[in-house]
Design a protein around this motif. Structure first.
Motif, PDB file in Angstrom:
ATOM      1  N   UNK A 215       0.825  -1.203   0.000  1.00 47.54           N
ATOM      2  CA  UNK A 215       0.000   0.000   0.000  1.00 47.54           C
ATOM      3  C   UNK A 215       0.866   1.262   0.000  1.00 47.54           C
ATOM      4  N   UNK A 216       1.919   1.250   0.826  1.00 41.68           N
ATOM      5  CA  UNK A 216       2.804   2.405   0.888  1.00 41.68           C
ATOM      6  C   UNK A 216       3.517   2.614  -0.441  1.00 41.68           C
ATOM      7  N   UNK A 217       3.966   1.504  -1.064  1.00 44.36           N
ATOM      8  CA  UNK A 217       4.628   1.626  -2.362  1.00 44.36           C
ATOM      9  C   UNK A 217       3.683   2.199  -3.410  1.00 44.36           C
ATOM     10  N   UNK A 218       2.417   1.761  -3.359  1.00 44.00           N
ATOM     11  CA  UNK A 218       1.436   2.281  -4.302  1.00 44.00           C
ATOM     12  C   UNK A 218       1.252   3.776  -4.095  1.00 44.00           C
ATOM     13  N   UNK A 219       1.253   4.204  -2.805  1.00 45.64           N
ATOM     14  CA  UNK A 219       1.106   5.625  -2.515  1.00 45.64           C
ATOM     15  C   UNK A 219       2.271   6.426  -3.052  1.00 45.64           C
ATOM     16  N   UNK A 220       3.475   5.865  -2.964  1.00 39.80           N
ATOM     17  CA  UNK A 220       4.650   6.558  -3.478  1.00 39.80           C
ATOM     18  C   UNK A 220       4.593   6.716  -4.991  1.00 39.80           C
ATOM     19  N   UNK A 221       3.896   5.794  -5.649  1.00 38.03           N
ATOM     20  CA  UNK A 221       3.781   5.877  -7.111  1.00 38.03           C
ATOM     21  C   UNK A 221       2.604   6.754  -7.528  1.00 38.03           C
ATOM     22  N   UNK A 222       1.913   7.348  -6.528  1.00 38.32           N
ATOM     23  CA  UNK A 222       0.853   8.288  -6.863  1.00 38.32           C
ATOM     24  C   UNK A 222      -0.532   7.685  -6.927  1.00 38.32           C
ATOM     25  N   UNK A 223      -0.679   6.393  -6.569  1.00 31.76           N
ATOM     26  CA  UNK A 223      -2.005   5.787  -6.604  1.00 31.76           C
ATOM     27  C   UNK A 223      -2.606   5.847  -5.213  1.00 31.76           C
ATOM     28  N   UNK A 224      -3.886   6.129  -5.136  1.00 31.76           N
ATOM     29  CA  UNK A 224      -4.573   6.170  -3.847  1.00 31.76           C
ATOM     30  C   UNK A 224      -4.871   4.752  -3.408  1.00 31.76           C
ATOM     31  N   UNK A 225      -4.566   4.451  -2.168  1.00 32.53           N
ATOM     32  CA  UNK A 225      -4.835   3.118  -1.627  1.00 32.53           C
ATOM     33  C   UNK A 225      -5.334   3.285  -0.206  1.00 32.53           C
ATOM     34  N   UNK A 226      -6.496   2.744   0.130  1.00 30.32           N
ATOM     35  CA  UNK A 226      -7.069   2.962   1.457  1.00 30.32           C
ATOM     36  C   UNK A 226      -6.194   2.467   2.594  1.00 30.32           C
ATOM     37  N   UNK A 227      -5.357   1.458   2.345  1.00 30.88           N
ATOM     38  CA  UNK A 227      -4.520   0.957   3.433  1.00 30.88           C
ATOM     39  C   UNK A 227      -3.397   1.916   3.802  1.00 30.88           C
ATOM     40  N   UNK A 228      -3.051   2.806   2.887  1.00 33.99           N
ATOM     41  CA  UNK A 228      -1.934   3.700   3.145  1.00 33.99           C
ATOM     42  C   UNK A 228      -2.297   4.844   4.073  1.00 33.99           C
ATOM     43  N   UNK A 229      -3.566   5.003   4.383  1.00 32.94           N
ATOM     44  CA  UNK A 229      -4.022   6.146   5.155  1.00 32.94           C
ATOM     45  C   UNK A 229      -3.757   5.968   6.647  1.00 32.94           C
ATOM     46  N   UNK A 230      -3.015   6.881   7.211  1.00 34.75           N
ATOM     47  CA  UNK A 230      -2.878   7.037   8.658  1.00 34.75           C
ATOM     48  C   UNK A 230      -2.509   5.766   9.406  1.00 34.75           C
ATOM     49  N   UNK A 231      -1.672   4.906   8.819  1.00 35.87           N
ATOM     50  CA  UNK A 231      -1.247   3.705   9.540  1.00 35.87           C
ATOM     51  C   UNK A 231      -0.259   4.108  10.620  1.00 35.87           C
ATOM     52  N   UNK A 232      -0.567   3.815  11.893  1.00 39.71           N
ATOM     53  CA  UNK A 232       0.311   4.254  12.972  1.00 39.71           C
ATOM     54  C   UNK A 232       1.570   3.412  13.057  1.00 39.71           C
ATOM     55  N   UNK A 233       2.629   4.005  13.593  1.00 37.36           N
ATOM     56  CA  UNK A 233       3.833   3.237  13.888  1.00 37.36           C
ATOM     57  C   UNK A 233       4.132   3.406  15.361  1.00 37.36           C
ATOM     58  N   UNK A 234       4.193   2.296  16.065  1.00 39.02           N
ATOM     59  CA  UNK A 234       4.404   2.285  17.506  1.00 39.02           C
ATOM     60  C   UNK A 234       5.870   1.962  17.770  1.00 39.02           C
ATOM     61  N   UNK A 235       6.519   2.646  18.688  1.00 37.52           N
ATOM     62  CA  UNK A 235       7.909   2.303  19.022  1.00 37.52           C
ATOM     63  C   UNK A 235       8.015   0.823  19.392  1.00 37.52           C
ATOM     64  N   UNK A 236       8.999   0.146  18.836  1.00 41.86           N
ATOM     65  CA  UNK A 236       9.120  -1.290  19.063  1.00 41.86           C
ATOM     66  C   UNK A 236       9.319  -1.617  20.537  1.00 41.86           C
ATOM     67  N   UNK A 237      10.050  -0.755  21.243  1.00 42.50           N
ATOM     68  CA  UNK A 237      10.265  -1.010  22.661  1.00 42.50           C
ATOM     69  C   UNK A 237       8.935  -1.059  23.407  1.00 42.50           C
ATOM     70  N   UNK A 238       8.043  -0.145  23.070  1.00 39.70           N
ATOM     71  CA  UNK A 238       6.738  -0.116  23.745  1.00 39.70           C
ATOM     72  C   UNK A 238       5.912  -1.353  23.390  1.00 39.70           C
ATOM     73  N   UNK A 239       5.963  -1.759  22.131  1.00 41.22           N
ATOM     74  CA  UNK A 239       5.224  -2.959  21.721  1.00 41.22           C
ATOM     75  C   UNK A 239       5.741  -4.209  22.430  1.00 41.22           C
ATOM     76  N   UNK A 240       7.068  -4.347  22.463  1.00 36.93           N
ATOM     77  CA  UNK A 240       7.669  -5.574  22.990  1.00 36.93           C
ATOM     78  C   UNK A 240       7.525  -5.705  24.496  1.00 36.93           C
ATOM     79  N   UNK A 241       7.286  -4.596  25.178  1.00 32.66           N
ATOM     80  CA  UNK A 241       7.145  -4.640  26.629  1.00 32.66           C
ATOM     81  C   UNK A 241       5.696  -4.792  27.086  1.00 32.66           C
ATOM     82  N   UNK A 242       4.771  -4.896  26.159  1.00 37.06           N
ATOM     83  CA  UNK A 242       3.383  -5.142  26.554  1.00 37.06           C
ATOM     84  C   UNK A 242       3.255  -6.572  27.086  1.00 37.06           C
TER      85      UNK A 242
END
Length: 450
Positions: A215-242
């Motif tokens: 989805x991100x690659x498609x967005x970089x090529x200028x195509x709209x893709x619903x999956x590319x919208x506002x996907x969060x990125x969580x710090x790995x340290x925070x994820x791994x300590x849950x």
């Protein structure tokens, strides 16, 4: 297109909920069949050394301790490669990763065919371990790209079921090759099987629509893709300590301890301590694998049903994986001291077959709190941590057997230590895995990551 006056809904981690991508049922199940076959070959590769343990030890005149070191060498780079490839998976397609892995499996079988010696056995196992370290997590990641979250229970069970099926099929087939044509013939057969799978996969194994990387690659090529919208990125340290990730790693650790012990030492134990013939030992191992397969095909889809009826993931999949590992640990502690044949065999089946349930369930619980774009990396970390017992269990068992007065007293000690590890890790999983709570905490913290 008509505009909407209201803001789009948001998910637990604060990302916008968009229309799901199309689900291609036929292609999804073709890929599933290929990945199940991938796991069959994967676990046949793992099993071959254990199935050939007795003739290899006799021919090369090696001790239990040396054999244990050879077996553990498989895991020398196993966890590290799983970790590294997990991060690489955000940049390289699953099609390419799985293709490279299986070609490497082919190459890894060759050294021992040239020179049969301890160094070549170790070299082959180290290379094979490096190539198989990411196999389970990356094939699961590839599978999830073809299924939406509410359809992943059965495919997950089938993927892990491929591991049990690999043992179920390989035990009699490889034992027959080893017994009738020499142990080297089993290595040749596995090299050919890996190469054939790789060629077929390159033709059919494209990445699916549920893939944030695409989805991100498609967005970089200028195509709209619903999956590319506002996907969060969580710090790995925070994820791994849950608690959910830590508990999932714990259950995988306990299950992996039993699995590595089974692959390295169970065939030898059945033959040398219980007096079974090679065929009888292979039948017993196949029966354990069949039991695991039935559990996998029953329990994981049942988890989807329970969730659909409102049962939380903590109890439907979190507690289930911890209880499975604890059950296996109790059986592990009991069977060495059981004299009656049938109860002992039933306990052996529970000890080495029940923990497999934890493997698909621990992926499912982790996937519930991890953003899709980071899932491959976290799967790699979880797999790397959960499979560390492979470095310890086989070599520790060989050391305990050689250090004991007799092999008959060495095996029970190793099994009791294994039981303790499994009970502790299973209880930790039951106590810590709470996907709903951890997802809400991450959302409440407003984490977006960088």
């Amino acid at each position: 297109m008509a505009s909407h006056s209201s803001a789009p809904p948001t998910g637990l981690l604060g990302n916008e909920v968009t229309a799901p991508p199309p689900y291609n049922r036929v292609r999804a199940w073709i890929v599933t069949a290929m990945i199940v076959t991938f796991m069959v070959v994967n676990f046949a590769d793992k099993a071959v050394l254990g199935l050939a343990a007795v003739p290899i030890m006799d021919e090369l005149h090696i001790s239990h301790r040396t054999y244990g070191l050879i077996s553990s060498s498989f895991f020398l780079l196993f966890s590290l490669s799983g970790l590294v490839v997990g991060f690489v998976s955000s940049r390289v397609t699953s099609r390419t990763l799985l293709f490279i892995m299986t070609l490497t499996w082919t190459v890894a079988q060759l050294p021992v065919l040239v020179v049969a010696a301890v160094p070549t056995l170790i070299a082959g196992r180290v290379l094979l371990g490096a190539a198989e370290g990411p196999a389970a997590s990356m094939s699961m990641h590839a599978l999830y790209k073809w299924f939406p979250p509410h359809r992943r229970g059965l495919p997950s069970a089938l993927q892990i079921g491929g591991a049990a099926l690999g043992t179920l099929v390989s035990a009699p087939v490889l034992t027959w090759l080893i017994t009738d044509h020499g142990w080297r013939s089993a290595y040749v057969a596995l090299a050919v099987a890996s190469a054939v799978w790789a060629l077929i996969w390159w033709s059919v194994g494209h990445d699916g629509p549920f893939d944030d990387v695409r989805a991100v690659r498609a967005g970089k090529r200028g195509r709209r893709n619903p999956q590319a919208a506002a996907a969060p990125r969580v710090p790995y340290r925070r994820l791994l300590l849950t608690g959910t990730v830590l508990g999932s790693i714990s259950s995988a650790f306990g299950a992996s301890w039993a699995l590595s012990l089974s692959q390295a030492w169970l065939p030898s134990y059945l033959r040398t301590e219980l007096g079974m013939t090679p065929a009888s030992a292979a039948t017993t191992i196949s029966a354990i694998a069949a039991f695991s397969l039935v559990l996998l095909l029953t329990v994981s889809p049942l988890m989807d049903v329970l969730k659909a009826r409102g049962v939380t993931s903590r109890w439907s999949s979190g507690a289930a994986q911890g209880i499975a590992v604890c059950t296996a640990g109790c059986a592990m502690a009991a069977f060495p001291f059981m004299d009656a044949t049938v109860p002992r065999q039933l306990l052996i089946g529970l000890a080495f077959g029940t923990g497999a349930v934890a493997v698909p369930l621990h992926y499912m619980t982790v996937a519930e709190i991890v953003p899709t774009a980071q899932r491959g990396a976290v799967f790699g970390i979880v797999a790397a941590s959960g499979t560390l017992p492979g470095l310890v269990a086989p070599s520790l068992t060989g050391h305990l057997i050689d250090a004991a007065d007799t092999t008959a007293s060495g095996y029970p000690t190793a099994f009791l230590i294994s039981a303790l590890v499994m009970l502790l890790t299973g209880l930790l999983a039951v106590a810590r895995i709470r996907p709903e709570r951890d997802a809400e905490r991450l959302a409440a913290a407003g984490i977006t990551g960088r």
